[in-house]
Design a protein around this motif. Structure first.
Motif, PDB file in Angstrom:
ATOM      1  N   ALA A 260       0.831  -1.201   0.000  1.00 32.90           N
ATOM      2  CA  ALA A 260       0.000   0.000   0.000  1.00 32.90           C
ATOM      3  C   ALA A 260       0.870   1.258   0.000  1.00 32.90           C
ATOM      4  O   ALA A 260       1.968   1.262   0.569  1.00 32.90           O
ATOM      5  CB  ALA A 260      -0.921  -0.004   1.215  1.00 32.90           C
ATOM      6  N   PRO A 261       0.406   2.344  -0.619  1.00 32.67           N
ATOM      7  CA  PRO A 261       1.175   3.593  -0.626  1.00 32.67           C
ATOM      8  C   PRO A 261       1.406   4.105   0.790  1.00 32.67           C
ATOM      9  O   PRO A 261       0.533   3.984   1.658  1.00 32.67           O
ATOM     10  CB  PRO A 261       0.279   4.556  -1.425  1.00 32.67           C
ATOM     11  N   GLY A 262       2.586   4.692   1.006  1.00 20.49           N
ATOM     12  CA  GLY A 262       2.932   5.174   2.334  1.00 20.49           C
ATOM     13  C   GLY A 262       1.981   6.236   2.849  1.00 20.49           C
ATOM     14  O   GLY A 262       1.654   6.271   4.035  1.00 20.49           O
ATOM     15  N   GLY A 263       1.512   7.116   1.955  1.00 19.40           N
ATOM     16  CA  GLY A 263       0.582   8.161   2.379  1.00 19.40           C
ATOM     17  C   GLY A 263      -0.721   7.594   2.899  1.00 19.40           C
ATOM     18  O   GLY A 263      -1.295   8.102   3.870  1.00 19.40           O
ATOM     19  N   VAL A 264      -1.196   6.531   2.262  1.00 17.50           N
ATOM     20  CA  VAL A 264      -2.442   5.897   2.702  1.00 17.50           C
ATOM     21  C   VAL A 264      -2.251   5.279   4.082  1.00 17.50           C
ATOM     22  O   VAL A 264      -3.113   5.410   4.970  1.00 17.50           O
ATOM     23  CB  VAL A 264      -2.882   4.823   1.683  1.00 17.50           C
ATOM     24  N   ILE A 265      -1.122   4.598   4.288  1.00 16.62           N
ATOM     25  CA  ILE A 265      -0.876   3.961   5.585  1.00 16.62           C
ATOM     26  C   ILE A 265      -0.763   5.010   6.678  1.00 16.62           C
ATOM     27  O   ILE A 265      -1.302   4.848   7.774  1.00 16.62           O
ATOM     28  CB  ILE A 265       0.395   3.101   5.523  1.00 16.62           C
ATOM     29  N   ARG A 266      -0.085   6.117   6.402  1.00 19.12           N
ATOM     30  CA  ARG A 266       0.052   7.155   7.422  1.00 19.12           C
ATOM     31  C   ARG A 266      -1.300   7.783   7.750  1.00 19.12           C
ATOM     32  O   ARG A 266      -1.569   8.126   8.904  1.00 19.12           O
ATOM     33  CB  ARG A 266       1.056   8.224   6.963  1.00 19.12           C
ATOM     34  N   ALA A 267      -2.154   7.954   6.745  1.00 18.20           N
ATOM     35  CA  ALA A 267      -3.495   8.475   7.015  1.00 18.20           C
ATOM     36  C   ALA A 267      -4.282   7.511   7.898  1.00 18.20           C
ATOM     37  O   ALA A 267      -4.966   7.926   8.842  1.00 18.20           O
ATOM     38  CB  ALA A 267      -4.232   8.723   5.700  1.00 18.20           C
ATOM     39  N   LEU A 268      -4.163   6.205   7.611  1.00 17.46           N
ATOM     40  CA  LEU A 268      -4.838   5.215   8.445  1.00 17.46           C
ATOM     41  C   LEU A 268      -4.259   5.191   9.855  1.00 17.46           C
ATOM     42  O   LEU A 268      -4.989   5.002  10.838  1.00 17.46           O
ATOM     43  CB  LEU A 268      -4.739   3.831   7.807  1.00 17.46           C
ATOM     44  N   LEU A 269      -2.948   5.381   9.960  1.00 15.18           N
ATOM     45  CA  LEU A 269      -2.329   5.460  11.275  1.00 15.18           C
ATOM     46  C   LEU A 269      -2.956   6.588  12.098  1.00 15.18           C
ATOM     47  O   LEU A 269      -3.265   6.417  13.285  1.00 15.18           O
ATOM     48  CB  LEU A 269      -0.821   5.700  11.147  1.00 15.18           C
ATOM     49  N   ALA A 270      -3.141   7.736  11.472  1.00 11.07           N
ATOM     50  CA  ALA A 270      -3.728   8.871  12.185  1.00 11.07           C
ATOM     51  C   ALA A 270      -5.152   8.567  12.621  1.00 11.07           C
ATOM     52  O   ALA A 270      -5.554   8.891  13.737  1.00 11.07           O
ATOM     53  CB  ALA A 270      -3.691  10.116  11.291  1.00 11.07           C
ATOM     54  N   VAL A 271      -5.943   7.933  11.730  1.00 11.00           N
ATOM     55  CA  VAL A 271      -7.333   7.609  12.070  1.00 11.00           C
ATOM     56  C   VAL A 271      -7.384   6.600  13.213  1.00 11.00           C
ATOM     57  O   VAL A 271      -8.175   6.736  14.161  1.00 11.00           O
ATOM     58  CB  VAL A 271      -8.076   7.073  10.828  1.00 11.00           C
ATOM     59  N   VAL A 272      -6.525   5.567  13.144  1.00 10.21           N
ATOM     60  CA  VAL A 272      -6.511   4.552  14.200  1.00 10.21           C
ATOM     61  C   VAL A 272      -6.045   5.157  15.522  1.00 10.21           C
ATOM     62  O   VAL A 272      -6.584   4.844  16.594  1.00 10.21           O
ATOM     63  CB  VAL A 272      -5.618   3.360  13.791  1.00 10.21           C
TER      64      VAL A 272
END
Length: 341
Positions: A260-272
């Protein structure tokens, strides 16, 4: 032994988040059991840790095969976290049933996670600003033979694992604090430690961050689980239902995370992180959904605005601004360079 299928499905969804982001296991799974399935707090902590001891190696193995794990970081973290996690079980028992200390730790961790969300937002803004400056100057640097200066911080964000310089003492301390919190409350093997890694090693790629955190959590959670098996309130029926959903869930999440793209993972990290913080602070489910929905919508609008603004100001690669043409050694527009007349 009968499996509680609603509990198994809930653990499946949480495990996808764990495999994808490397966090949220204790901060989401334990509150889910207490709030939706009426599992007693100590039993929820014990069963979650035992299930995580089986679940996390599945996700960690996927990242090991993908080469997204820094084993030196894992080693220093485990030196501090493994003994501290086992001691955390004794610390919880020393305060009676441990509910008061768990509540205190969870509130403190909730505040820390809110600060981490703010830090992630600030980091995203700084990265966008640096990348915008780097792209704006890339054509000019290419023309003037200085490509090495393009986007200093942006370049660091894509460093290879071999280029990461490990800081032993801070990493050891992170492991000790994280292990103690995990032993007491089952929360922190992902949520707390991954934030500390992000602060200590900003050059780690998103999937490297997730992979390293998942692998270091294996011995950490195993140590805490052993303590709870001996001194906690482990319930086999609850743990079996958790494993039935979490093993396929974490495998699926880790597979997605590896590409998965790094930006997507970081966005999910913030949401979690935000969801974990809200649950730890006792925010109700309707209010949490409204807050998360508002934050996601605001983030999408802001990201779109910044992307459009950046695109309009960066320009086409290869164009030389008028200021540089004017400073181009006295060559006037429309006049061929010297030696071609």
């Amino acid at each position: 032994m009968e499996i509680d299928f609603p509990l198994a499905f809930g653990s499946f969804l949480v495990a996808i988040v764990v495999g994808l982001t490397g966090m949220g296991g204790g901060a989401l799974m334990t509150p889910m059991m207490m709030l939706f399935f009426n599992v007693p707090p100590l039993a929820a902590v014990s069963s979650d840790l035992v299930a995580s001891a089986v679940m996390k190696p599945v996700g960690g193995a996927v990242h090991m095969r993908r080469g997204t794990v820094n084993l030196r970081l894992v080693g220093w973290l485990c030196v501090g976290s493994v003994p501290a996690a086992f001691c955390g079980v004794f610390a919880a028992r020393a305060f009676g049933d441990g509910e008061q200390v768990q509540r205190t730790v969870k509130y403190a961790l909730g505040v820390a996670l809110l600060l981490a969300v703010a830090g992630l937002a600030a980091k995203a803004w700084m990265t966008w600003r640096d990348e915008r400056g780097g792209r704006g100057g890339s054509a000019r640097q290419g023309e003037h033979g200085d490509p090495g200066r393009n986007g200093g911080r942006g370049g660091a964000a894509s460093a290879d694992l071999g280029g990461i310089i490990v800081r032993p003492i801070p990493t050891l301390l992170v492991g000790m604090v994280g292990g103690l919190v995990v032993g007491v409350s089952s929360v922190g093997s992902g949520s707390l430690i991954i934030v500390a890694l992000l602060a200590l090693y900003p050059a780690l790629k998103a999937n490297q961050l997730v992979g390293t955190d998942l692998v270091q959590a294996v011995p950490l959670v195993a140590s805490a689980a052993l303590g709870h098996l001996l001194f906690g309130d482990f319930q086999l029926a609850v743990t079996t239902s958790l494993l039935a959903g979490s093993i396929p869930g974490v495998y699926l999440g880790a597979r997605i995370s590896a590409w998965a793209p790094g930006g997507v993972i970081r966005a999910l990290l913030a949401v979690v992180l935000l969801a974990s913080a809200l649950k730890l602070l006792g925010v109700g489910n309707p209010a949490m959904l409204w807050i998360l929905g508002g934050v996601v919508a605001a983030g999408a609008v802001t990201s779109s605005f910044l992307r459009n603004r950046g695109g309009s100001q960066i320009g086409v690669a290869g164009e030389v601004p008028e200021g540089l043409q004017a400073a181009g050694g006295g060559v006037e527009p429309g006049v061929p360079p010297g030696g071609t007349r």
